[in-house]
Design an enzyme around this catalytic site. Structure first.
Site, PDB file in Angstrom:
ATOM      1  N   GLY A  82       3.440  -0.937  -3.452  1.00  0.00           N
ATOM      2  CA  GLY A  82       2.711  -1.231  -2.206  1.00  0.00           C
ATOM      3  C   GLY A  82       1.232  -0.995  -2.374  1.00  0.00           C
ATOM      4  O   GLY A  82       0.738  -0.887  -3.491  1.00  0.00           O
ATOM      5  N   ASN A  83       0.508  -0.955  -1.278  1.00  0.00           N
ATOM      6  CA  ASN A  83      -0.924  -0.648  -1.338  1.00  0.00           C
ATOM      7  C   ASN A  83      -1.328   0.166  -0.119  1.00  0.00           C
ATOM      8  O   ASN A  83      -0.524   0.393   0.781  1.00  0.00           O
ATOM      9  CB  ASN A  83      -1.749  -1.930  -1.489  1.00  0.00           C
ATOM     10  CG  ASN A  83      -1.597  -2.850  -0.299  1.00  0.00           C
ATOM     11  OD1 ASN A  83      -1.961  -2.505   0.815  1.00  0.00           O
ATOM     12  ND2 ASN A  83      -1.013  -4.027  -0.533  1.00  0.00           N
TER      13      ASN A  83
END
Ligand code: CTP
Length: 403
Positions: free
Chosen positions: A212-213
Site C-alpha cells: 500500500g502507500n
C-alpha cells in the site's frame, strides 16, 4: 444534512402577531445546524420576548443601536451583524417594515442591518388579507423583489382577525424548507454529477499482507465535501482510509485494490459530468496472490510485480462529454511531467503537487498545487488547507463547465 448547516442566519422580526411563530422558527434553524442571531424592531417585543429568542438562539438579541438599561452600553453594530450573516430573513415582515425596506428608510436597527447586509435577503410577509392584496403592498413586494430580495409568500387560512384568506406567515418548517431549496437551486454545481477517486489502494500479497502507500485520502474527501456543498451529486470511490464523510449528496463506494477502483470508476464514469482522480493508485501489484499466508523461509524473498491498469488513462480513452481531472505528484521537472500526463491521458485539467514544496503531499493537512489546463494556462496557488485547495480546484472546474 441541511444545506444551511454551519451557516449564519440573521433573523429580523417585525411587529406582527405572527412574531410568536419565530420561537419555533429559531428552533428549526438550530435543528438544521445553522447559527442564529436575532434583530427585532422595538415594537415586535410586544409579541415575543427577546429572552425567549436569546435562549433559543443562544445569542444576544438586539433591538436598538445600544442597550439603554445598561450603563456599560455597547453600540450594536449593524454593519457587523450584516456582514456576519450568510442569509438575512425578515419574518414576519409587516407592511410597515417592508415599505420601509423598499424605500430605504432607516429608523431602527433591523432596517439599518438590512441596508448594510451583503448576503441574500429573504422576507416572509404576514398581515391581514385586505392589507396583503392592497395595491401599495403589491407594489412593495414588486419593489423588494426587484432589488433581488426573495419573497416567501404568505399562505391562506384563518387570520388573527378571524377573516380567512392569504396573509398567514408561512409555517416555520416551510420557511426553512423554502430557503434550503432556494439555496440548493442556486449552487454552482446544482444538477451536476461528479465522480471522485480518493485514498490509497491495497494490493494483496496473501490473505494477511498487502502493498500500500501512505495516502490519507484527505484531499479527495475534501474535494467530495466541497463538490457536495456546491450542490453536486457525488460518487466518492475510495480506497481504505480513516476519513469519514456524512452528506446526503455523497455516495461512498469503498474499494480495496486498483482493480476494484478501476471497475467502480468505469461503472459510474458514463453517468457523470466531471471525474476527479485524486487517488494514489498502486502502479504495480503482486503477479500472484498466495491463497495461504506466505511462510518465512529463505533470507530473501523476491516478489514479482505487474502493472495495474491506469484508471485515469483508461477514462481519457473513452471520454465523451466528461471533464476529466487528474493529479500528478512529482519530485523533479514538475511542470514538464504534469503537462506530459495531461496530454497523454487526454485530460482537461491536471493538479500538480510537487514534493519539493514544504507542506504539500500525502500526510499533510495542507497542500500547494498548480493547476494546468489543456490550453496550457498555468495557475500556481499558495500553500493552503486541503479544504481550501478543494475549493480552488472546484472553482477552476466550475469556470470550465460554464465556459
Ligand atoms: N492513476 C490512476 N490509475 C493508476 C495510476 C494513477 O488513475 N493506476 C491516476 C492518479 O489518480 C492521478 C494520476 O493518475 O490522478 C497521476 O498518477 P501518477 O502516479 O502521478 O502518474 P503515472 O502516470 O502513474 O506516472 P509516474 O508514476 O511515472 O509518475
Amino acid at each position: 444534512m441541511s444545506i444551511l448547516s454551519g451557516k449564519n442566519i440573521l433573523l429580523g422580526i417585525s411587529a406582527g402577531i405572527a412574531a410568536y411563530k419565530t420561537a419555533s422558527l429559531v428552533r428549526v434553524f438550530i435543528k438544521a445546524g445553522a447559527n442564529v442571531k436575532v434583530v427585532m424592531t422595538p415594537a415586535s417585543k410586544d409579541f415575543v420576548t427577546p429572552l425567549t429568542l436569546s435562549t433559543l438562539s443562544k445569542n444576544p438579541v438586539h433591538s436598538s443601536f445600544y442597550n439603554e438599561d445598561d450603563e456599560n452600553a455597547e453600540w450594536n453594530n449593524h454593519v457587523e451583524l450584516g456582514l456576519w450573516a450568510d442569509y438575512l430573513l425578515v419574518a414576519p415582515a409587516t407592511a410597515n417594515t417592508m415599505s420601509k425596506m423598499a424605500n430605504g428608510t432607516c429608523d431602527n436597527l433591523l432596517l439599518a442591518t438590512y441596508l448594510s447586509a451583503k448576503c441574500p435577503v429573504y422576507f416572509a410577509p404576514a398581515m391581514d388579507l385586505d392589507m396583503y392584496k392592497h395595491p401599495s403592498t403589491l407594489n412593495t413586494f414588486k419593489k423588494l423583489k426587484s432589488f433581488g430580495n426573495i419573497m416567501i409568500p404568505a399562505t391562506s387560512g384563518e387570520l388573527a382577525s378571524g377573516l380567512v384568506g392569504q396573509g398567514r406567515l408561512a409555517e416555520p418548517e416551510d420557511i426553512v424548507a423554502f430557503m434550503e431549496q432556494d439555496v440548493l437551486n442556486k449552487l454552482p454545481l446544482k444538477g451536476r454529477k461528479i465522480m471522485i477517486t480518493a485514498g490509497p489502494t491495497y494490493e494483496a500479497l496473501d490473505p494477511v499482507r498487502f502493498i500500500g502507500n501512505h495516502s490519507s485520502g484527505k484531499m479527495g474527501f475534501e474535494i467530495a465535501k466541497a463538490s457536495a456543498n456546491f450542490g453536486a451529486e457525488v460518487v466518492l470511490i475510495t480506497g481504505p482510509t480513516h476519513q469519514k464523510v456524512n452528506h446526503s449528496l455523497i455516495q461512498v463506494v469503498p474499494v480495496v485494490s486498483a482493480q476494484d477502483m478501476y471497475e467502480a470508476a468505469h461503472t459510474y464514469y458514463k453517468t457523470v459530468d466531471v471525474a476527479i482522480l485524486s487517488a494514489a493508485v498502486a502502479d504495480y501489484k503482486p503477479k500472484e496472490i498466495s491463497n495461504q499466508k506466505i511462510k518465512k523461509k529463505d533470507s530473501t524473498l523476491v516478489l514479482e510485480l505487474e502493472k495495474t491498469k491506469d484508471i485515469l488513462a483508461s477514462l481519457g480513452e473513452i471520454k465523451l462529454k466528461q471533464l476529466l481531472v487528474g493529479f500528478a505528484l512529482e519530485t523533479n521537472n514538475e511542470l514538464e511531467y504534469a503537462k506530459g500526463k495531461l496530454k497523454k491521458k487526454n485530460l482537461d485539467l491536471i493538479v500538480l503537487n510537487s514534493l519539493n514544496d514544504k507542506g504539500a503531499g500525502f500526510k499533510s493537512e495542507t497542500n500547494k498545487v498548480t493547476i494546468i489546463d489543456k490550453e496550457n494556462n498555468i495557475t500556481a496557488y499558495k500553500l493552503k488547507s486541503k479544504a481550501e485547495v478543494a475549493i480552488d480546484i472546484l472553482s477552476e472546474i466550475i469556470k470550465k463547465l460554464n465556459a
